[in-house]
Write an enzyme that holds these catalytic residues in place. Structure first.
Site, PDB file in Angstrom:
ATOM      1  N   THR A  58      -5.597   6.879   7.381  1.00  0.00           N
ATOM      2  CA  THR A  58      -5.502   5.831   6.367  1.00  0.00           C
ATOM      3  C   THR A  58      -6.928   5.390   6.051  1.00  0.00           C
ATOM      4  O   THR A  58      -7.847   5.656   6.824  1.00  0.00           O
ATOM      5  CB  THR A  58      -4.700   4.608   6.860  1.00  0.00           C
ATOM      6  OG1 THR A  58      -5.348   4.072   8.019  1.00  0.00           O
ATOM      7  CG2 THR A  58      -3.276   4.960   7.205  1.00  0.00           C
ATOM      8  N   GLY A  59      -7.072   4.670   4.929  1.00  0.00           N
ATOM      9  CA  GLY A  59      -8.401   4.168   4.604  1.00  0.00           C
ATOM     10  C   GLY A  59      -8.941   4.811   3.350  1.00  0.00           C
ATOM     11  O   GLY A  59      -8.182   5.222   2.461  1.00  0.00           O
TER      12      GLY A  59
ATOM     13  N   THR B 169       1.605   6.845   0.482  1.00  0.00           N
ATOM     14  CA  THR B 169       0.697   5.800   0.010  1.00  0.00           C
ATOM     15  C   THR B 169       0.852   5.544  -1.484  1.00  0.00           C
ATOM     16  O   THR B 169       1.286   6.433  -2.225  1.00  0.00           O
ATOM     17  CB  THR B 169      -0.774   6.207   0.286  1.00  0.00           C
ATOM     18  OG1 THR B 169      -1.631   5.095   0.047  1.00  0.00           O
ATOM     19  CG2 THR B 169      -1.217   7.359  -0.594  1.00  0.00           C
TER      20      THR B 169
ATOM     21  N   ARG C  14      -5.930   9.369 -10.036  1.00  0.00           N
ATOM     22  CA  ARG C  14      -6.699   9.558  -8.791  1.00  0.00           C
ATOM     23  C   ARG C  14      -5.748   9.934  -7.661  1.00  0.00           C
ATOM     24  O   ARG C  14      -4.711   9.318  -7.464  1.00  0.00           O
ATOM     25  CB  ARG C  14      -7.451   8.275  -8.459  1.00  0.00           C
ATOM     26  CG  ARG C  14      -8.233   8.301  -7.134  1.00  0.00           C
ATOM     27  CD  ARG C  14      -7.412   7.777  -5.985  1.00  0.00           C
ATOM     28  NE  ARG C  14      -8.172   7.729  -4.727  1.00  0.00           N
ATOM     29  CZ  ARG C  14      -7.625   7.462  -3.546  1.00  0.00           C
ATOM     30  NH1 ARG C  14      -6.337   7.218  -3.448  1.00  0.00           N
ATOM     31  NH2 ARG C  14      -8.374   7.439  -2.460  1.00  0.00           N
TER      32      ARG C  14
ATOM     33  N   SER D 173       0.810  -1.218   0.000  1.00  0.00           N
ATOM     34  CA  SER D 173       0.000   0.000   0.000  1.00  0.00           C
ATOM     35  C   SER D 173       0.843   1.268   0.000  1.00  0.00           C
ATOM     36  O   SER D 173       0.294   2.368   0.045  1.00  0.00           O
ATOM     37  CB  SER D 173      -0.921   0.004   1.223  1.00  0.00           C
ATOM     38  OG  SER D 173      -0.181   0.153   2.422  1.00  0.00           O
TER      39      SER D 173
ATOM     40  N   THR E 244      -1.782   2.621   3.070  1.00  0.00           N
ATOM     41  CA  THR E 244      -1.148   3.902   3.466  1.00  0.00           C
ATOM     42  C   THR E 244      -0.372   3.760   4.763  1.00  0.00           C
ATOM     43  O   THR E 244      -0.684   2.897   5.585  1.00  0.00           O
ATOM     44  CB  THR E 244      -2.199   5.012   3.664  1.00  0.00           C
ATOM     45  OG1 THR E 244      -2.946   5.151   2.479  1.00  0.00           O
ATOM     46  CG2 THR E 244      -1.610   6.346   4.028  1.00  0.00           C
TER      47      THR E 244
END
Ligand code: GLY
Length: 317
Positions: free
Chosen positions: A220-221, A187, A197, A45, A169
């Site tokens: 994160t997420g 990330t 993106r 990630s 991340t």
């Protein structure tokens, strides 16, 4: 002195703590810890070995913030440079800008003397090929992400490879011996994302915010949620308004419930106040459940469970 981070940051804590113990700055510690994560091929990630976008290209985002001056640097959609956190720091310290994107960030990395590297590891390429390029099922980005998140086959692979979920991340926050805070985020973004993106990680106020006077937060997420809710800045702002750290972080997590979202969401944060209290929060019970911390008196980092604040899932159909 103190370091906190997302669980995957632990690989760099020994060096980060060494820097702080030598009297180094919070910024130096944050950058050094994140270097380790960016170079870790097992982390899918972040940095080298990160899972690529839908075209099979690894595209990186990162940001760093100095709590003393509120200076910040960020880069987004960077190809072929392993350490976007250092490009971000270069932007902060050498340019009158906060963020460089894509080719401009790569040009600046070259000017800083950084070496290019192919960031797609063999393992990441194999996962990509197995799940995306040989499949005609992924017609649109929306469908792709819905499938990536709901498809039991992909979920099983994600489990097999650890953190390589559609988003990942790393977060690191440091408090140095001089009482200064710094925060950094790096990330490779969502696996299989639409090219170009950009997530919350390089957006100051969304995925990263740091202010010596109050504290710092990093996320994160599912970055789109932190971007729409200014999550990292919200935590610091709530502290400025008088809330304690835990209350501020909980409120910022609850704010996410107002967002209607197109995909099954998940958000996580780590945060520290100016006195070195720290928390980790998540919307999820089973993934990213731990965060990691180490004080100057501890021989090794420890893991701590995040507090769960579930979302009310308002998924657009
Ligand atoms: N939180 C990282 C991303 O959404 O790109």
């Amino acid at each position: 002195m103190l370091l906190i981070g997302s669980g995957n940051a632990e690989v760099g804590f020994a060096e980060g703590m060494e820097i702080l113990r030598r009297g180094g700055s919070a910024l130096d510690a944050v950058e050094a810890v994140i270097h380790h994560v960016e170079s870790n091929p097992e982390d899918h990630s972040v940095g080298y070995g990160g899972l690529p976008n839908i075209l099979g290209e690894v595209e990186l985002d990162a940001s760093i913030m100095d709590g003393k001056t509120l200076a910040a640097g960020a880069v987004c959609a960077v190809h072929n440079y392993e350490h976007p956190i250092s490009i971000a720091r270069g932007v902060m310290e050498r340019l009158p800008h906060v963020m460089l994107a894509g080719r401009g960030a790569e040009r600046f990395a070259r000017e800083l003397g950084m070496k290019k590297r192919n960031l797609l590891s063999d393992e990441a390429r194999a996962i990509y090929k197995a799940k995306i390029s040989d499949s005609q099922r992924y017609d649109t980005m929306r469908e792709l992400v819905m499938r990536a998140t709901n498809d039991p086959e992909i979920a099983a692979t994600a489990e097999e490879y650890g953190d390589e979920t559609p988003h990942g991340t790393t977060n690191v926050i440091a408090l140095d011996g001089a009482g200064n805070l710094a925060s950094g985020v790096s990330t490779s973004g969502w696996a299989w994302k639409y090219p170009g993106r950009v997530g919350d990680s390089p957006i100051i106020g969304a995925g990263n915010y740091c202010d010596n006077r109050y504290g710092a937060c990093a996320c994160t997420g599912y970055g789109e949620m932190a971007m729409r809710s200014s999550t990292a800045h919200s935590v610091v702002l709530y502290m400025k308004m008088g809330m304690g750290l835990r209350q501020a972080a909980r409120q910022a997590m609850k704010d996410l419930r107002a967002l209607a979202v197109p995909f099954p969401p998940g958000m996580n944060l780590v945060a520290m106040d100016r006195l070195g209290h720290h928390v980790g929060f998540t919307t999820e019970t089973d993934r990213w459940a731990d965060y990691v911390y180490q004080t100057g008196n501890m021989q090794a980092p420890k893991r701590k469970k995040r507090t769960v604040v579930p979302l009310e899932r308002r998924i657009i159909t």
